[in-house]
Write a protein that holds these residues in place. Structure first.
Motif, PDB file in Angstrom:
ATOM      1  N   PHE A 108      15.779   0.764  -4.973  1.00 29.36           N
ATOM      2  CA  PHE A 108      16.593   1.275  -3.864  1.00 29.36           C
ATOM      3  C   PHE A 108      15.661   1.814  -2.784  1.00 29.36           C
ATOM      4  O   PHE A 108      14.750   2.599  -3.058  1.00 29.36           O
ATOM      5  CB  PHE A 108      17.546   2.375  -4.346  1.00 29.36           C
ATOM      6  N   SER A 109      15.937   1.411  -1.550  1.00 32.06           N
ATOM      7  CA  SER A 109      15.002   1.716  -0.460  1.00 32.06           C
ATOM      8  C   SER A 109      15.065   3.162   0.007  1.00 32.06           C
ATOM      9  O   SER A 109      14.092   3.686   0.541  1.00 32.06           O
ATOM     10  CB  SER A 109      15.281   0.787   0.726  1.00 32.06           C
ATOM     11  N   ASN A 110      16.212   3.846  -0.176  1.00 28.87           N
ATOM     12  CA  ASN A 110      16.394   5.168   0.430  1.00 28.87           C
ATOM     13  C   ASN A 110      16.277   6.314  -0.573  1.00 28.87           C
ATOM     14  O   ASN A 110      16.668   7.431  -0.296  1.00 28.87           O
ATOM     15  CB  ASN A 110      17.755   5.236   1.145  1.00 28.87           C
ATOM     16  N   VAL A 111      15.771   6.013  -1.788  1.00 35.12           N
ATOM     17  CA  VAL A 111      15.605   7.072  -2.800  1.00 35.12           C
ATOM     18  C   VAL A 111      14.201   7.637  -2.690  1.00 35.12           C
ATOM     19  O   VAL A 111      13.227   6.933  -2.946  1.00 35.12           O
ATOM     20  CB  VAL A 111      15.844   6.521  -4.229  1.00 35.12           C
TER      21      VAL A 111
ATOM     22  N   SER B 268       0.809  -1.232   0.000  1.00 31.77           N
ATOM     23  CA  SER B 268       0.000   0.000   0.000  1.00 31.77           C
ATOM     24  C   SER B 268       0.839   1.277   0.000  1.00 31.77           C
ATOM     25  O   SER B 268       0.392   2.330   0.466  1.00 31.77           O
ATOM     26  CB  SER B 268      -0.957   0.019   1.209  1.00 31.77           C
ATOM     27  N   VAL B 269       2.092   1.190  -0.517  1.00 37.00           N
ATOM     28  CA  VAL B 269       2.926   2.391  -0.652  1.00 37.00           C
ATOM     29  C   VAL B 269       2.317   3.261  -1.743  1.00 37.00           C
ATOM     30  O   VAL B 269       1.907   2.771  -2.801  1.00 37.00           O
ATOM     31  CB  VAL B 269       4.380   2.009  -1.022  1.00 37.00           C
ATOM     32  N   LEU B 270       2.248   4.584  -1.480  1.00 35.55           N
ATOM     33  CA  LEU B 270       1.644   5.495  -2.444  1.00 35.55           C
ATOM     34  C   LEU B 270       2.554   5.696  -3.648  1.00 35.55           C
ATOM     35  O   LEU B 270       3.782   5.643  -3.541  1.00 35.55           O
ATOM     36  CB  LEU B 270       1.367   6.850  -1.785  1.00 35.55           C
TER      37      LEU B 270
ATOM     38  N   GLU C 142       8.337   2.786   2.697  1.00 34.09           N
ATOM     39  CA  GLU C 142       7.235   3.347   3.486  1.00 34.09           C
ATOM     40  C   GLU C 142       6.855   4.764   3.054  1.00 34.09           C
ATOM     41  O   GLU C 142       5.694   5.104   2.903  1.00 34.09           O
ATOM     42  CB  GLU C 142       7.590   3.351   4.984  1.00 34.09           C
ATOM     43  N   LYS C 143       7.884   5.601   2.829  1.00 33.83           N
ATOM     44  CA  LYS C 143       7.632   7.017   2.588  1.00 33.83           C
ATOM     45  C   LYS C 143       7.267   7.276   1.133  1.00 33.83           C
ATOM     46  O   LYS C 143       7.826   6.665   0.229  1.00 33.83           O
ATOM     47  CB  LYS C 143       8.881   7.814   2.967  1.00 33.83           C
ATOM     48  N   ARG C 144       6.320   8.197   0.913  1.00 34.02           N
ATOM     49  CA  ARG C 144       5.939   8.548  -0.462  1.00 34.02           C
ATOM     50  C   ARG C 144       7.068   9.336  -1.128  1.00 34.02           C
ATOM     51  O   ARG C 144       7.611  10.277  -0.552  1.00 34.02           O
ATOM     52  CB  ARG C 144       4.657   9.375  -0.450  1.00 34.02           C
TER      53      ARG C 144
ATOM     54  N   GLU D 197      18.642  11.321   2.718  1.00 36.86           N
ATOM     55  CA  GLU D 197      17.988  10.543   1.673  1.00 36.86           C
ATOM     56  C   GLU D 197      18.810  10.640   0.384  1.00 36.86           C
ATOM     57  O   GLU D 197      19.557  11.603   0.181  1.00 36.86           O
ATOM     58  CB  GLU D 197      16.564  11.049   1.426  1.00 36.86           C
ATOM     59  N   GLN D 198      18.670   9.607  -0.459  1.00 40.42           N
ATOM     60  CA  GLN D 198      19.431   9.586  -1.706  1.00 40.42           C
ATOM     61  C   GLN D 198      18.594  10.142  -2.856  1.00 40.42           C
ATOM     62  O   GLN D 198      17.362  10.156  -2.800  1.00 40.42           O
ATOM     63  CB  GLN D 198      19.857   8.152  -2.028  1.00 40.42           C
TER      64      GLN D 198
END
Length: 826
Positions: free
Chosen positions: A645-648, A476-478, A686-688, A516-517
């Motif tokens: 990539f998780s941190n982009v 459910s990630v936007l 998690e983050k949009r 953040e990347q």
């Protein structure tokens, strides 16, 4: 006594001719020749060439045939399905079968010939009939058996040795052979193992007891214990250990030499694999979401209906996990799997993800592998090992591997233009070929993409394929928020910071402040694409092509991206002499340079053709970025393709207008795909995520569709344009390009050929026209385009085009003109 048969073989030769050649089989090879084996055959006056037998028969040709010289294989190196597949590619893409063979086989299967001289087997000539130099050569051959011409030349001290060799051949003293040296050399390493006598436990223990208290033999004892520790047991015998591993553990070479001298160990060269083993972590499959499970069930339904499954899943929807389930189902059935990817960069991340599930069952095949590695993978697939190389992960060339029992073909990012081969011939599309290959194997096909090609989506909409949709991201990630930076407005306000809008720079600063990347996309490598004189608008151009030279700061050179011509930067105008030369435009190198000034404490790197030329360069850059060692990654198309990539959480598209304004009927389709795909790299956890598109036209309808993640709306608009203007998927396109070093010759030839084509195809023929770049590699180009109805008889159309081109070449003045055919250009 059985009747003596005269056999003939049809052979494909690696030359650009649309036919196979028939050779006669020497009687002694009658029982040994078979389809799929390589043979050495004479071609032309004195040349030997390696070909592949396609059939053995007794049909006597109407012309005098030559004999085959050598049979090289005991087992077939291609399968019957492969041969049929080659023929299909040759016919559909109008390419010579020899070009298909060249593209399919690793070059080390196509052997090099070296002239060798040996004594005649029936040699019994009296030496008095030989000259002094001829006798010297015969004596040398009696000792050495085989000499090449260079060795004989040095032996006799004469540069031109051929006349003497010819005399010896005439006297039946020697034979001139074309000896073929197989270029595939297995990779070897020196291994250490216990000798037979010391594999007996009592004797080994006795030796250890005899030296364990002698100080001078401490190093020997230490070395022996490390050998025993490193060598695992297999079937109660100690497996040999690579010497280099022992040296790395601190064992000295002198200790090994002493142990060998005492008869305890032996050092042997053994063959090892060139391919890195993939670790089997025995990972557990991730549980599928409800949407993924529904999609998997729909794919199974498609397979039952014998349809290609088109999996249209938004970026981050978890398509890979569905692929994993499908792969396991096929492995359980004992089938092979082909997983096609458009870019080598993608294989790096995917190998890491898939090897966690499937370990050594994965093999990787792409152009960055050297030829010896390619041969090794080829042989592994051909041997159909039940435990290794059941899954082949590769770029477009992997469709040519000799699959024995293919059960599933997955084409990820199926819309990508990288699946299309441009030069040299055959100009095939690996996605389309993979569907045909799967049909020949009765295998299933899954095409996956967040932005399917117009043709594939049309096939799904009209029922030819089955459409399966994943409309939400996994967990459910936007979907990322997409905003436009109006560069036209910012230029008027003078708020641009070099090539960056203040809007983009502010968001970059905010992202970097919270660690953040960032990914920045610019589809142009180099520093600047254009140098121009401010006084007279002169630009430095390539001497071989009609294009301006791109400046590369790293090498401080001006370079042509078409022919690789390189020259030093100019200090003054080549026309008026002014030194007021300005740099226009920007590539990835310039972005990297300017960001280093804006963010001096951040790590900034590029992912483009210039930084990824070596075999493991992709892997290194992507691994560093994934580990958080790179803050900003600047890339060309390579960063748009399926990377995760998780941190982009911020992606910047620096020049959307350049994408939209290309002179190609697919320009809007490519622009939508590239922008949507690169946007999909943002906010995959998690983050949009956020995406910023820099454009001078924020109201452009394609950009609006990208911002709204509206593929269906884009497709509905674009399909109307395609139908109205007779483009795919409603019409097939065949592009014919004429090339010659003289402009007038190519203009006249193209005009004549177009007129001949119009006699048969009428208004379906467009052109001839000069392309955007009208001269490349010192050859002028003219293009003729044919638009053929989708339901036209494909075979008849292509046969007629071949006939017309043959008629064109029957005119002597047209023979120097090169004609290139591209079916379904990308």
């Amino acid at each position: 006594m059985s009747e003596r048969k005269t056999l003939f073989v049809d052979v494909i030769l690696p030359i650009p001719i649309h036919r196979e050649f028939t050779y006669r089989v020497p009687f002694e090879l009658n029982a040994e020749v078979f389809a799929g084996a390589r043979v050495v055959v004479p071609f032309g006056r004195a040349k030997l060439i390696t070909g592949i037998i396609t059939s053995v028969h007794e049909n006597v040709p109407a012309y005098s045939t030559k004999y085959i010289e050598h049979l090289l294989d005991e087992l077939a190196i291609i399968t019957p399905i492969q041969y049929n597949f080659w023929k299909w590619i040759s016919n559909y893409y109008m390419a010579p079968i020899g070009d298909v063979m060249n593209a399919a086989l690793p070059s080390n299967f196509k052997l090099a010939s070296e002239t060798k001289i040996v004594l005649h087997p029936d040699y019994s000539i009296d030496l008095k009939f030989l000259t002094e130099r001829e006798a010297d050569i015969v004596h040398a051959l009696e000792i050495r058996e085989v000499l090449d011409l260079k060795e004989i030349s040095e032996l006799v001290g004469i540069k031109t040795i051929q006349p003497i060799i010819k005399n010896l051949i005439d006297k039946k003293a020697v034979l001139s052979l074309e000896e073929l040296s197989d270029k595939f050399t297995p990779k070897t390493a020196t291994f250490i193992q216990l000798t037979d006598s010391f594999r007996i436990e009592e004797k080994l223990n006795e030796f250890i007891r005899s030296i364990e208290h002698i100080k001078s033999k401490e190093k020997q004892l230490e070395a022996l214990l490390i050998i025993l520790q490193q060598g695992s047991y297999q079937d109660t015998s100690l497996v040999p250990v690579i010497r280099k591993d022992l040296i790395d553990k601190g064992v000295s070479q002198s200790s090994l030499n002493t142990l060998e001298k005492n008869g305890v160990i032996e050092q042997r060269k053994l063959e090892i694999t060139r391919l890195k083993p993939l670790t089997d972590e025995d990972a557990q499959f991730k549980p599928l979401s409800t949407a993924q499970n529904d999609a998997l069930n729909e794919i199974h339904e498609a397979f039952k209906e014998n349809k290609v499954a088109l999996l249209h899943g938004v970026t981050g929807s978890g398509k890979t996990e569905i692929y994993v389930q499908l792969i396991q189902e096929n492995l359980d059935l004992g089938k092979q799997v082909l997983f096609l990817l458009p870019e080598i960069a993608l294989t790096t991340q995917l190998i890491q993800r898939l090897s966690a599930y499937f370990g050594e069952q994965i093999g990787v095949y792409h152009s960055k592998f050297n030829q010896n590695e390619r041969v090794e993978i080829w042989n592994n697939v051909l041997n159909d090992n039940p435990n290794q190389y059941r899954i082949v992960l590769g770029a477009r060339s992997s469709i040519f591997l000799p699959f024995q029992d293919l059960g599933l073909v997955i084409v990820d990012e199926e819309h990508e233009s990288s699946f299309k081969q441009y030069d040299p011939s055959p100009r095939y599309n690996a996605r389309d070929c993979a569907i045909v290959l799967a049909a020949m194997h009765k295998a299933n096909v899954v095409l996956g993409s967040a932005t399917p090609s117009i043709e594939s989506f049309y096939n799904a909409k009209t029922g030819k394929y089955k459409l399966i949709s994943l409309t939400d991201r996994f967990g459910s990630v936007l979907m990322p928020e997409i905003q436009c930076a109006n560069v036209r407005k910012e230029r008027k306000q003078k708020s641009m910071q070099s090539h960056f809008s203040t809007f983009l720079v502010d968001h970059m600063r905010d992202a970097l402040n919270i660690n953040e990347q960032i990914i920045l996309f610019q589809n142009r490598r180099g520093y600047t694409p254009l140098w121009m004189c401010e006084i007279c608008n002169w630009t430095p151009k390539c001497k071989n092509c009609d294009v301006s030279l791109t400046y590369h700061k790293h090498t401080n050179s001006l370079k042509c991206h078409y022919c690789s011509f390189t020259t030093n930067p100019v200090g003054s105008c080549g026309a008026c002499g002014s030194n007021r030369i300005q740099m226009l435009g920007f590539g990835t190198e310039k972005i990297e340079d300017e960001l280093a000034i804006m963010f001096p404490d951040k790590v900034i790197k590029r992912l483009d053709l210039d930084t990824t030329r070596s075999k493991n360069a992709y892997e290194t850059i992507l691994t560093e970025f994934d580990a958080g060692k790179i803050d900003v990654l600047i890339g060309t198309q390579m960063v748009t393709k399926g990377l995760d990539f998780s941190n982009v959480n911020l992606v910047g598209i620096l020049d959307a207008d350049m994408l939209l304004n290309r002179a190609n009927f697919r320009a809007f389709e490519r622009s939508f795909q590239l922008m949507t795909q690169v946007a999909g790299r943002s906010g995959r956890r998690e983050k949009r995520g956020k995406v910023i598109i820099q454009t001078g036209d924020p109201d452009h309808w394609v950009i609006e569709k990208v911002m709204n993640h509206d593929f269906i709306g884009f497709y509905e608009n674009e399909i109307i344009e395609r139908e109205n203007y007779f483009y795919p998927p409603f019409f097939k396109i065949i592009e014919i390009t004429l090339k010659h070093k003289d402009e007038n010759t190519v203009v006249k030839g193209a005009s004549d050929l177009a007129a001949m084509l119009r006699d048969s195809f009428k208004e379906r023929v467009l052109g001839p026209e000069f392309p955007v770049v009208k001269r490349i590699h010192n050859l002028f180009l003219k293009k003729i385009t044919l638009k053929i109805e989708r339901d036209a008889a494909d075979k008849k159309v292509k046969e007629r085009i071949h006939q017309i081109i043959d008629e064109f070449y029957s005119v002597p003045s047209n023979k120097p003109i090169r004609v290139v055919i591209d079916v379904d250009p990308a």
